[in-house]
Each structure stands twice: as C-alpha cells, then as structure tokens.
Motif scaffolding. Structure first.
Motif, PDB file in Angstrom:
ATOM      1  N   GLU A   1       0.834  -1.204   0.000  1.00 38.58           N
ATOM      2  CA  GLU A   1       0.000   0.000   0.000  1.00 38.58           C
ATOM      3  C   GLU A   1       0.872   1.258   0.000  1.00 38.58           C
ATOM      4  OE1 GLU A   1      -2.428  -0.460   3.436  1.00 38.58           O
ATOM      5  OE2 GLU A   1      -3.728  -1.980   2.533  1.00 38.58           O
ATOM      6  N   SER A   2       1.961   1.218   0.766  1.00 42.79           N
ATOM      7  CA  SER A   2       2.866   2.373   0.822  1.00 42.79           C
ATOM      8  C   SER A   2       3.549   2.602  -0.516  1.00 42.79           C
ATOM      9  CB  SER A   2       3.922   2.163   1.909  1.00 42.79           C
ATOM     10  OG  SER A   2       3.318   2.088   3.184  1.00 42.79           O
ATOM     11  N   ILE A   3       3.937   1.512  -1.186  1.00 41.57           N
ATOM     12  CA  ILE A   3       4.551   1.639  -2.510  1.00 41.57           C
ATOM     13  C   ILE A   3       3.570   2.269  -3.488  1.00 41.57           C
ATOM     14  CG2 ILE A   3       5.406   0.333  -4.497  1.00 41.57           C
ATOM     15  CD1 ILE A   3       7.431   0.572  -2.269  1.00 41.57           C
ATOM     16  N   ASN A   4       2.314   1.863  -3.419  1.00 38.81           N
ATOM     17  CA  ASN A   4       1.296   2.448  -4.299  1.00 38.81           C
ATOM     18  C   ASN A   4       1.104   3.933  -4.009  1.00 38.81           C
ATOM     19  OD1 ASN A   4       0.609   0.215  -5.887  1.00 38.81           O
ATOM     20  ND2 ASN A   4      -0.751  -0.602  -4.312  1.00 38.81           N
ATOM     21  N   LEU A   5       1.152   4.299  -2.713  1.00 39.26           N
ATOM     22  CA  LEU A   5       1.040   5.716  -2.355  1.00 39.26           C
ATOM     23  C   LEU A   5       2.220   6.511  -2.890  1.00 39.26           C
ATOM     24  CD1 LEU A   5      -0.275   5.562   1.327  1.00 39.26           C
ATOM     25  CD2 LEU A   5      -1.493   6.436  -0.679  1.00 39.26           C
ATOM     26  N   CYS A   6       3.419   5.924  -2.841  1.00 38.81           N
ATOM     27  CA  CYS A   6       4.599   6.597  -3.378  1.00 38.81           C
ATOM     28  C   CYS A   6       4.450   6.831  -4.878  1.00 38.81           C
ATOM     29  CB  CYS A   6       5.855   5.765  -3.117  1.00 38.81           C
ATOM     30  SG  CYS A   6       6.349   5.703  -1.384  1.00 38.81           S
ATOM     31  N   HIS A   7       3.829   5.876  -5.549  1.00 36.34           N
ATOM     32  CA  HIS A   7       3.652   6.000  -6.998  1.00 36.34           C
ATOM     33  C   HIS A   7       2.608   7.060  -7.335  1.00 36.34           C
ATOM     34  CE1 HIS A   7       1.831   4.910 -10.934  1.00 36.34           C
ATOM     35  NE2 HIS A   7       3.108   4.744 -11.256  1.00 36.34           N
ATOM     36  N   SER A   8       1.478   7.005  -6.642  1.00 36.84           N
ATOM     37  CA  SER A   8       0.414   7.964  -6.944  1.00 36.84           C
ATOM     38  C   SER A   8       0.740   9.331  -6.360  1.00 36.84           C
ATOM     39  CB  SER A   8      -0.931   7.471  -6.397  1.00 36.84           C
ATOM     40  OG  SER A   8      -0.864   7.272  -4.995  1.00 36.84           O
ATOM     41  N   GLY A   9       1.251   9.318  -5.088  1.00 34.51           N
ATOM     42  CA  GLY A   9       1.665  10.552  -4.435  1.00 34.51           C
ATOM     43  C   GLY A   9       0.529  11.526  -4.250  1.00 34.51           C
ATOM     44  N   ALA A  10       0.874  12.630  -3.599  1.00 37.81           N
ATOM     45  CA  ALA A  10      -0.101  13.699  -3.440  1.00 37.81           C
ATOM     46  C   ALA A  10      -0.230  14.438  -4.765  1.00 37.81           C
ATOM     47  CB  ALA A  10       0.351  14.650  -2.341  1.00 37.81           C
ATOM     48  N   GLN A  11      -1.330  15.078  -4.960  1.00 35.19           N
ATOM     49  CA  GLN A  11      -1.531  15.824  -6.185  1.00 35.19           C
ATOM     50  C   GLN A  11      -0.470  16.913  -6.304  1.00 35.19           C
ATOM     51  OE1 GLN A  11      -5.371  17.592  -6.513  1.00 35.19           O
ATOM     52  NE2 GLN A  11      -5.026  18.380  -8.575  1.00 35.19           N
ATOM     53  N   ALA A  12       0.242  16.900  -7.425  1.00 37.87           N
ATOM     54  CA  ALA A  12       1.327  17.858  -7.615  1.00 37.87           C
ATOM     55  C   ALA A  12       0.775  19.265  -7.806  1.00 37.87           C
ATOM     56  CB  ALA A  12       2.170  17.447  -8.820  1.00 37.87           C
ATOM     57  N   PHE A  13       1.515  20.224  -7.286  1.00 35.21           N
ATOM     58  CA  PHE A  13       1.125  21.614  -7.443  1.00 35.21           C
ATOM     59  C   PHE A  13       1.485  22.090  -8.846  1.00 35.21           C
ATOM     60  CE2 PHE A  13       2.445  26.142  -7.055  1.00 35.21           C
ATOM     61  CZ  PHE A  13       1.179  26.669  -6.840  1.00 35.21           C
ATOM     62  N   ASP A  14       0.548  22.726  -9.523  1.00 34.71           N
ATOM     63  CA  ASP A  14       0.772  23.233 -10.873  1.00 34.71           C
ATOM     64  C   ASP A  14       0.584  24.743 -10.876  1.00 34.71           C
ATOM     65  OD1 ASP A  14       1.009  23.792 -13.524  1.00 34.71           O
ATOM     66  OD2 ASP A  14      -0.599  22.476 -14.213  1.00 34.71           O
ATOM     67  N   PRO A  15       1.685  25.526 -10.788  1.00 39.57           N
ATOM     68  CA  PRO A  15       1.547  26.984 -10.709  1.00 39.57           C
ATOM     69  C   PRO A  15       1.078  27.623 -12.009  1.00 39.57           C
ATOM     70  CG  PRO A  15       3.843  26.359 -10.899  1.00 39.57           C
ATOM     71  CD  PRO A  15       3.076  25.080 -10.752  1.00 39.57           C
ATOM     72  N   THR A  16       1.012  26.838 -13.085  1.00 41.35           N
ATOM     73  CA  THR A  16       0.541  27.419 -14.348  1.00 41.35           C
ATOM     74  C   THR A  16      -0.975  27.555 -14.384  1.00 41.35           C
ATOM     75  OG1 THR A  16       0.356  25.253 -15.449  1.00 41.35           O
ATOM     76  CG2 THR A  16       2.494  26.389 -15.563  1.00 41.35           C
ATOM     77  N   GLN A  17      -1.667  26.860 -13.501  1.00 40.90           N
ATOM     78  CA  GLN A  17      -3.123  26.843 -13.540  1.00 40.90           C
ATOM     79  C   GLN A  17      -3.745  28.083 -12.916  1.00 40.90           C
ATOM     80  OE1 GLN A  17      -4.845  24.395 -15.238  1.00 40.90           O
ATOM     81  NE2 GLN A  17      -2.723  23.910 -15.810  1.00 40.90           N
ATOM     82  N   ASN A  18      -3.178  28.528 -11.793  1.00 39.33           N
ATOM     83  CA  ASN A  18      -3.733  29.686 -11.092  1.00 39.33           C
ATOM     84  C   ASN A  18      -2.611  30.545 -10.533  1.00 39.33           C
ATOM     85  OD1 ASN A  18      -6.743  29.102 -11.053  1.00 39.33           O
ATOM     86  ND2 ASN A  18      -5.965  27.223 -10.100  1.00 39.33           N
ATOM     87  N   ALA A  19      -2.815  31.861 -10.544  1.00 43.80           N
ATOM     88  CA  ALA A  19      -1.834  32.756  -9.942  1.00 43.80           C
ATOM     89  C   ALA A  19      -1.737  32.473  -8.443  1.00 43.80           C
ATOM     90  CB  ALA A  19      -2.241  34.209 -10.185  1.00 43.80           C
ATOM     91  N   VAL A  20      -0.522  32.519  -7.910  1.00 38.86           N
ATOM     92  CA  VAL A  20      -0.322  32.207  -6.504  1.00 38.86           C
ATOM     93  C   VAL A  20       0.656  33.219  -5.902  1.00 38.86           C
ATOM     94  CG1 VAL A  20       1.553  30.584  -7.032  1.00 38.86           C
ATOM     95  CG2 VAL A  20       0.331  30.388  -4.865  1.00 38.86           C
ATOM     96  N   THR A  21       0.417  33.572  -4.644  1.00 36.94           N
ATOM     97  CA  THR A  21       1.298  34.486  -3.912  1.00 36.94           C
ATOM     98  C   THR A  21       1.872  33.764  -2.705  1.00 36.94           C
ATOM     99  OG1 THR A  21       0.070  36.465  -4.580  1.00 36.94           O
ATOM    100  CG2 THR A  21       1.441  36.645  -2.619  1.00 36.94           C
ATOM    101  N   PHE A  22       3.184  33.830  -2.559  1.00 40.78           N
ATOM    102  CA  PHE A  22       3.854  33.236  -1.413  1.00 40.78           C
ATOM    103  C   PHE A  22       4.394  34.362  -0.527  1.00 40.78           C
ATOM    104  CE2 PHE A  22       4.479  29.801  -4.607  1.00 40.78           C
ATOM    105  CZ  PHE A  22       3.794  28.798  -3.940  1.00 40.78           C
ATOM    106  N   ASN A  23       4.224  34.195   0.777  1.00 36.39           N
ATOM    107  CA  ASN A  23       4.698  35.179   1.749  1.00 36.39           C
ATOM    108  C   ASN A  23       5.858  34.581   2.536  1.00 36.39           C
ATOM    109  OD1 ASN A  23       2.638  37.272   1.277  1.00 36.39           O
ATOM    110  ND2 ASN A  23       1.219  35.721   2.071  1.00 36.39           N
ATOM    111  N   ILE A  24       6.993  35.252   2.465  1.00 36.87           N
ATOM    112  CA  ILE A  24       8.218  34.745   3.073  1.00 36.87           C
ATOM    113  C   ILE A  24       8.800  35.804   4.006  1.00 36.87           C
ATOM    114  CG2 ILE A  24      10.570  33.936   2.620  1.00 36.87           C
ATOM    115  CD1 ILE A  24       9.653  32.989  -0.113  1.00 36.87           C
TER     116      ILE A  24
END
Length: 311
Positions: A82-105
């Motif tokens: 199950e863990s190997i399958n999770l590593c393969h599918s992973g969390a949904q990757a962030f795609d900065p091309t889809q929506n404008a995003v602001t990061f505060n540092i």
C-alpha cells in the motif's frame, strides 16, 4: 536499514506472490491472478522462504497453509504494498501554471541578494504567475504567522540564532563564513586579522535583519573583547558605501563580499581565527509539510541554491 542481507534479494513481485498465496492458498490460482508461470510463483516462494528463514506456506491436501510467521507477516506486507502504491500515486502535484499564486516569506537581506533574484528569474523564464512577498526578519522567528498560514516560509540564520519550535521543520540551505572588508587604501599588511588588530579598528555594522545581538559581537564577548562600532546600516550595500575612503572595517558574509564588494574599490582579508561561520536555514510549519504548494516552493528555493553552487 534491513535486519538481514537476505532481504536485499526480495522484490515487489515476491511480496505480491506472498499476498496472493496467503489469500488464495493455491499456486495455480496465483499464477493466473498475477499472469506469471507456476515456476515463477515457486521461485518467488523459494526466495521468500530463504529471506524470512521460514517455510511460510505448507503444501496440504486442502491447499497452501500459512505458517504462524506468515500469518504475522501478512498485515505488514499489505502495508508495504500500500505504501509503494502511495509513493507511486503521491499527493496531487502543485501546478503553478493553472492559477496565480502568492507566497509570503520572512527573510533577511542575505536571502534577497543571493537566492531571491534567481528564484524570480526562474519563475519569469517559465512564465509562472507567481508573486513573492518578503518581509524583514526580526529578532525572533514569527512563529504565530507561520502557524496560522500568514507566512509560508521563514528564512533565518543558524545554528541556534533563534528560539526553536518543535512544530516547525527545518532545512539548511547555505553554509557561509565571515570576512573582513575595507577600502583598498586601508589594506592591512596581514592576510588575516589578529583578534587584537580586529578590535583596534573602527567598525561599520550592517543590520540586514533586526536583532539585539549578532554573531560577531557575541563571539567577541566570549573572548572578553569588544569592538568600536562607528555606524550601523540597514543594508550591506549602504555599509560598503560607509567604509569607502576610510580605514573603517566591515565584516561581511563571504558570499555577500564576493557579490557586492567591487575589487576595484575594496579589499578583504580573513577574519580572526575562531570567528564562527553560519548557515541559512528554511523553516516551515509542520502542518504545511504535505501542502503541495508549500512543498513546491521549498523545492524551488532548494533548487536555486544547487543551481548557484550554494550547497
């Protein structure tokens, strides 16, 4: 690490065979389910038995019967797959091309000079709608803002310059040390300042981050010495202008000296022996550790450090 070198020879197919035999009790059924030959199933079982030093399955008239060890292993092996399958599918990757995003540092000037310009160029080159807002680092890490999401990242100095927080995660970005910078006309004879020569000179002290103490004066205090500070500046660039045409000394991070101190105007020499170096660290809230946007930002910052040879 593995408890036994025998386990190194196992692969995913072996574990899949283990689960299938446990659940079906039939080598023939397993070969059909996994679309492999019966000889392959038998070979996998042999590897499993050798690796785990147990028969695992006994061949009886009613099928393959699991041993006690196989029964205790079943749940663990399921979790591995199950863990190997999770590593393969992973969390949904962030795609900065889809929506404008602001990061505060929250970060010191050191970050703004060495890392942020390349980071922004990378975003611009990839045509990413990313905005980065930077607020100045104060004496303490803004823990509340990092926890409530007002800040995405804090870039700070280490080690042990700021109060630690158990719910924050940290990654070292850069290692650096300090050098002494001065107007070329005030170049000392020695290639490295002695402690005595260092404290006899008058100093300009840059404060690119707000703090009641700093690494130089803290170290001098431990040596029972104190330096004479004739001026404080809000930036490294302003401090360099202040020492021009004088015999004042400016203690700068080596990477900042290489970036800003024009060789036609300034010289430098090594700081006194024992003056410690420092790190630039990245900290974030543990709750943001799996956030795809925050993870992406941290990856981009670390990537810039690698690209520029900072780590």
């Amino acid at each position: 690490m593995l408890n036994s070198n025998l386990l190194r020879k196992l692969d995913m197919q072996d574990l899949m065979v283990f689960i299938a035999v446990y659940e079906q009790s039939s080598v023939t059924g397993v070969s059909e389910t996994l679309c492999v030959s019966q000889s392959t199933v038998s070979y996998c079982l042999k590897k499993l038995r050798t690796s785990f030093e147990d028969e695992l399955f006994l061949n009886t008239r009613t099928g393959m019967r699991a041993t006690y060890k196989a029964t205790t292993m079943y749940g663990h092996v399921l979790k591995i797959l199950e863990s190997i399958n999770l590593c393969h599918s992973g969390a949904q990757a962030f795609d900065p091309t889809q929506n404008a995003v602001t990061f505060n540092i929250c970060a010191p000037e050191y970050f703004e000079l060495l890392i942020l310009p390349r980071l922004l160029r990378n975003f611009d080159f990839a045509d990413l709608p990313v905005t980065v807002n930077v607020q100045k680092l104060e004496t303490d890490i803004p823990a509340d803002e990092l926890r409530d999401g007002s800040l995405d990242l804090v870039i700070c100095f280490g080690p042990n310059f700021h109060r630690t927080h158990k719910d924050f995660k940290s990654q070292m970005l850069v290692e650096d040390d300090l050098v002494c910078v001065f107007d070329k006309r005030a170049t000392p004879l020695e290639p490295r300042f002695s402690l005595q020569s260092f404290v006899e000179r008058r100093h300009v002290f840059p404060t690119p981050w707000t703090s009641d103490t700093n690494m130089v004066d803290g170290w001098l205090a431990r040596q029972a010495h104190k330096r004479q500070i004739v001026a404080r500046s809000n930036s490294y660039s302003a401090a360099l202008k202040m020492i021009t045409g004088t015999d004042f000394i400016l203690t700068l991070p080596r990477r900042i000296q290489m970036l800003l101190a024009n060789d036609a105007v300034f010289s430098h020499c090594e700081a006194p022996n024992g003056l410690p170096g420092f790190t630039l660290d990245m900290q974030w809230n543990e709750a943001s550790d799996q956030d795809c946007a925050n993870t992406w930002l941290r990856e981009q910052v670390a990537k810039v450090c690698v690209e520029q040879g900072l780590r």
